[in-house]
Design a protein around this motif. Structure first.
Motif, PDB file in Angstrom:
ATOM      1  N   CYS A 174      37.660  -5.474  38.004  1.00 27.59           N
ATOM      2  CA  CYS A 174      37.959  -5.894  36.634  1.00 27.59           C
ATOM      3  C   CYS A 174      38.774  -7.184  36.612  1.00 27.59           C
ATOM      4  CB  CYS A 174      38.690  -4.796  35.873  1.00 27.59           C
ATOM      5  SG  CYS A 174      37.613  -3.443  35.371  1.00 27.59           S
ATOM      6  N   ALA A 175      39.795  -7.266  37.420  1.00 25.91           N
ATOM      7  CA  ALA A 175      40.616  -8.477  37.443  1.00 25.91           C
ATOM      8  C   ALA A 175      39.765  -9.684  37.829  1.00 25.91           C
ATOM      9  CB  ALA A 175      41.783  -8.298  38.407  1.00 25.91           C
ATOM     10  N   SER A 176      38.901  -9.515  38.815  1.00 27.39           N
ATOM     11  CA  SER A 176      38.034 -10.623  39.242  1.00 27.39           C
ATOM     12  C   SER A 176      37.038 -10.998  38.154  1.00 27.39           C
ATOM     13  CB  SER A 176      37.292 -10.253  40.527  1.00 27.39           C
ATOM     14  OG  SER A 176      38.194 -10.098  41.587  1.00 27.39           O
ATOM     15  N   LEU A 177      36.382 -10.016  37.565  1.00 27.82           N
ATOM     16  CA  LEU A 177      35.413 -10.304  36.508  1.00 27.82           C
ATOM     17  C   LEU A 177      36.074 -11.005  35.325  1.00 27.82           C
ATOM     18  CD1 LEU A 177      33.369  -6.987  36.585  1.00 27.82           C
ATOM     19  CD2 LEU A 177      32.421  -9.286  36.906  1.00 27.82           C
ATOM     20  N   ALA A 235      36.877 -15.690  32.055  1.00 32.37           N
ATOM     21  CA  ALA A 235      37.862 -16.525  31.363  1.00 32.37           C
ATOM     22  C   ALA A 235      37.664 -18.004  31.688  1.00 32.37           C
ATOM     23  CB  ALA A 235      39.280 -16.086  31.729  1.00 32.37           C
ATOM     24  N   ALA A 236      37.152 -18.307  32.874  1.00 33.68           N
ATOM     25  CA  ALA A 236      36.913 -19.691  33.271  1.00 33.68           C
ATOM     26  C   ALA A 236      35.651 -20.267  32.623  1.00 33.68           C
ATOM     27  CB  ALA A 236      36.796 -19.788  34.790  1.00 33.68           C
ATOM     28  N   LEU A 263      34.120 -23.117  35.284  1.00 31.07           N
ATOM     29  CA  LEU A 263      33.711 -22.332  36.446  1.00 31.07           C
ATOM     30  C   LEU A 263      33.953 -23.070  37.757  1.00 31.07           C
ATOM     31  CD1 LEU A 263      30.492 -20.765  34.936  1.00 31.07           C
ATOM     32  CD2 LEU A 263      32.569 -19.544  35.593  1.00 31.07           C
ATOM     33  N   ALA A 264      33.928 -24.400  37.735  1.00 38.63           N
ATOM     34  CA  ALA A 264      34.164 -25.174  38.957  1.00 38.63           C
ATOM     35  C   ALA A 264      35.595 -24.999  39.468  1.00 38.63           C
ATOM     36  CB  ALA A 264      33.871 -26.652  38.725  1.00 38.63           C
ATOM     37  N   SER A 265      36.504 -24.541  38.606  1.00 39.55           N
ATOM     38  CA  SER A 265      37.893 -24.336  39.031  1.00 39.55           C
ATOM     39  C   SER A 265      38.072 -23.073  39.867  1.00 39.55           C
ATOM     40  CB  SER A 265      38.811 -24.269  37.814  1.00 39.55           C
ATOM     41  OG  SER A 265      38.544 -23.093  37.064  1.00 39.55           O
ATOM     42  N   LEU A 266      37.062 -22.213  39.890  1.00 43.30           N
ATOM     43  CA  LEU A 266      37.148 -20.967  40.655  1.00 43.30           C
ATOM     44  C   LEU A 266      36.958 -21.236  42.142  1.00 43.30           C
ATOM     45  CD1 LEU A 266      35.009 -18.742  38.274  1.00 43.30           C
ATOM     46  CD2 LEU A 266      37.502 -18.726  38.507  1.00 43.30           C
ATOM     47  N   THR A 267      37.515 -20.334  42.952  1.00 40.73           N
ATOM     48  CA  THR A 267      37.360 -20.434  44.403  1.00 40.73           C
ATOM     49  C   THR A 267      36.449 -19.300  44.882  1.00 40.73           C
ATOM     50  OG1 THR A 267      39.198 -18.952  44.959  1.00 40.73           O
ATOM     51  CG2 THR A 267      39.744 -21.288  44.566  1.00 40.73           C
ATOM     52  N   PRO A 268      35.935 -19.390  46.097  1.00 40.36           N
ATOM     53  CA  PRO A 268      35.120 -18.291  46.614  1.00 40.36           C
ATOM     54  C   PRO A 268      35.840 -16.940  46.570  1.00 40.36           C
ATOM     55  CG  PRO A 268      34.819 -20.213  47.982  1.00 40.36           C
ATOM     56  CD  PRO A 268      35.928 -20.543  46.998  1.00 40.36           C
ATOM     57  N   ASP A 269      37.142 -16.933  46.737  1.00 40.66           N
ATOM     58  CA  ASP A 269      37.895 -15.680  46.711  1.00 40.66           C
ATOM     59  C   ASP A 269      37.887 -15.017  45.332  1.00 40.66           C
ATOM     60  OD1 ASP A 269      38.507 -15.768  49.385  1.00 40.66           O
ATOM     61  OD2 ASP A 269      40.479 -16.680  49.081  1.00 40.66           O
ATOM     62  N   ASP A 270      37.686 -15.789  44.273  1.00 37.73           N
ATOM     63  CA  ASP A 270      37.666 -15.210  42.929  1.00 37.73           C
ATOM     64  C   ASP A 270      36.550 -14.191  42.761  1.00 37.73           C
ATOM     65  OD1 ASP A 270      39.902 -16.477  41.664  1.00 37.73           O
ATOM     66  OD2 ASP A 270      38.753 -18.336  41.632  1.00 37.73           O
ATOM     67  N   GLY A 271      35.453 -14.328  43.460  1.00 36.45           N
ATOM     68  CA  GLY A 271      34.350 -13.394  43.343  1.00 36.45           C
ATOM     69  C   GLY A 271      34.401 -12.229  44.301  1.00 36.45           C
ATOM     70  N   LYS A 272      35.213 -12.339  45.329  1.00 34.58           N
ATOM     71  CA  LYS A 272      35.245 -11.281  46.339  1.00 34.58           C
ATOM     72  C   LYS A 272      35.733  -9.952  45.783  1.00 34.58           C
ATOM     73  CE  LYS A 272      35.314 -14.321  50.262  1.00 34.58           C
ATOM     74  NZ  LYS A 272      36.002 -14.795  51.449  1.00 34.58           N
ATOM     75  N   GLY A 273      36.582  -9.967  44.783  1.00 33.88           N
ATOM     76  CA  GLY A 273      37.053  -8.719  44.188  1.00 33.88           C
ATOM     77  C   GLY A 273      35.947  -7.937  43.503  1.00 33.88           C
ATOM     78  N   CYS A 319      34.535  -3.147  32.481  1.00 33.42           N
ATOM     79  CA  CYS A 319      35.603  -4.153  32.493  1.00 33.42           C
ATOM     80  C   CYS A 319      35.509  -5.145  31.349  1.00 33.42           C
ATOM     81  CB  CYS A 319      35.566  -4.929  33.808  1.00 33.42           C
ATOM     82  SG  CYS A 319      35.812  -3.911  35.270  1.00 33.42           S
ATOM     83  N   LEU A 320      34.302  -5.355  30.862  1.00 37.99           N
ATOM     84  CA  LEU A 320      34.071  -6.338  29.804  1.00 37.99           C
ATOM     85  C   LEU A 320      33.377  -5.647  28.621  1.00 37.99           C
ATOM     86  CD1 LEU A 320      32.723  -9.165  32.143  1.00 37.99           C
ATOM     87  CD2 LEU A 320      35.056  -8.956  31.231  1.00 37.99           C
ATOM     88  N   PRO A 321      34.107  -4.823  27.870  1.00 35.81           N
ATOM     89  CA  PRO A 321      33.478  -4.028  26.814  1.00 35.81           C
ATOM     90  C   PRO A 321      32.845  -4.866  25.699  1.00 35.81           C
ATOM     91  CG  PRO A 321      35.863  -3.834  26.705  1.00 35.81           C
ATOM     92  CD  PRO A 321      35.549  -4.583  27.960  1.00 35.81           C
ATOM     93  N   ASP A 322      33.211  -6.139  25.567  1.00 39.11           N
ATOM     94  CA  ASP A 322      32.612  -7.001  24.547  1.00 39.11           C
ATOM     95  C   ASP A 322      31.286  -7.595  24.995  1.00 39.11           C
ATOM     96  OD1 ASP A 322      34.744  -6.498  22.881  1.00 39.11           O
ATOM     97  OD2 ASP A 322      35.832  -8.312  23.469  1.00 39.11           O
ATOM     98  N   ALA A 323      30.925  -7.409  26.260  1.00 38.06           N
ATOM     99  CA  ALA A 323      29.672  -7.962  26.778  1.00 38.06           C
ATOM    100  C   ALA A 323      28.491  -7.148  26.259  1.00 38.06           C
ATOM    101  CB  ALA A 323      29.679  -7.967  28.300  1.00 38.06           C
TER     102      ALA A 323
END
Length: 146
Positions: free
Chosen positions: A33-36, A41-42, A47-57, A102-106
């Motif tokens: 949830c924190a990762s998603l 939010a980006a 989205l370019a500000s994200l790092t590879p680690d942002d998706g690992k969660g 994690c994203l109930p508005d989706a």
């Protein structure tokens, strides 16, 4: 009863690293949830500000080899599901359940064995989340902003 209370305090203390540094505790589990939420939010423009680690969660509850990359309007990860995850369709369904939770508005507008799709936001500021197989044994997550 007193003995059980002492055991609970000892376990809680160990989880904070006081007695057993580096020990694993329930709170150390990957948090999809924190990762998603961080990824969404980006979007759509950052989205370019994200790092590879942002998706690992997102991947870690299901696989350990996540490879992620980001560009201006896209963030994507692929990983091999654990052997006990069942089929690729089962793995897609499990990650889709995380997205829905994690994203109930989706809006979940496609739910098939080969593709899971969600979107958030209005046209012009929309974020798409797509889960598909990648090859015969990997899961692919793609988040795009439009």
């Amino acid at each position: 009863m007193h003995r059980n209370r002492l055991l609970a305090v000892a376990l809680a203390t160990a989880c904070f690293g006081v007695w057993l540094p580096g020990s694993a505790c329930a709170d150390d589990a990957p948090n999809p949830c924190a990762s998603l939420k961080r990824i969404v939010a980006a979007a759509p423009d950052g989205l370019a500000s994200l790092t590879p680690d942002d998706g690992k969660g997102v991947a870690q509850p299901y696989g350990d080899d996540a490879q992620c990359s980001a560009s201006h309007r896209s963030f994507q990860c692929t990983w091999t599901p654990h052997h006990d995850a069942g089929s690729i369709a089962d793995a897609l369904q499990a990650v889709a359940a995380d997205v829905a939770s994690c994203l109930p508005d989706a809006t979940h507008d496609q739910n098939s064995p080969g593709r899971q799709h969600f979107y958030l936001g209005e046209k012009g500021r929309r974020t798409d989340i797509t889960l598909t197989p990648s090859g015969s044994n990997k899961v692919r997550l793609v988040v795009t902003g439009t």
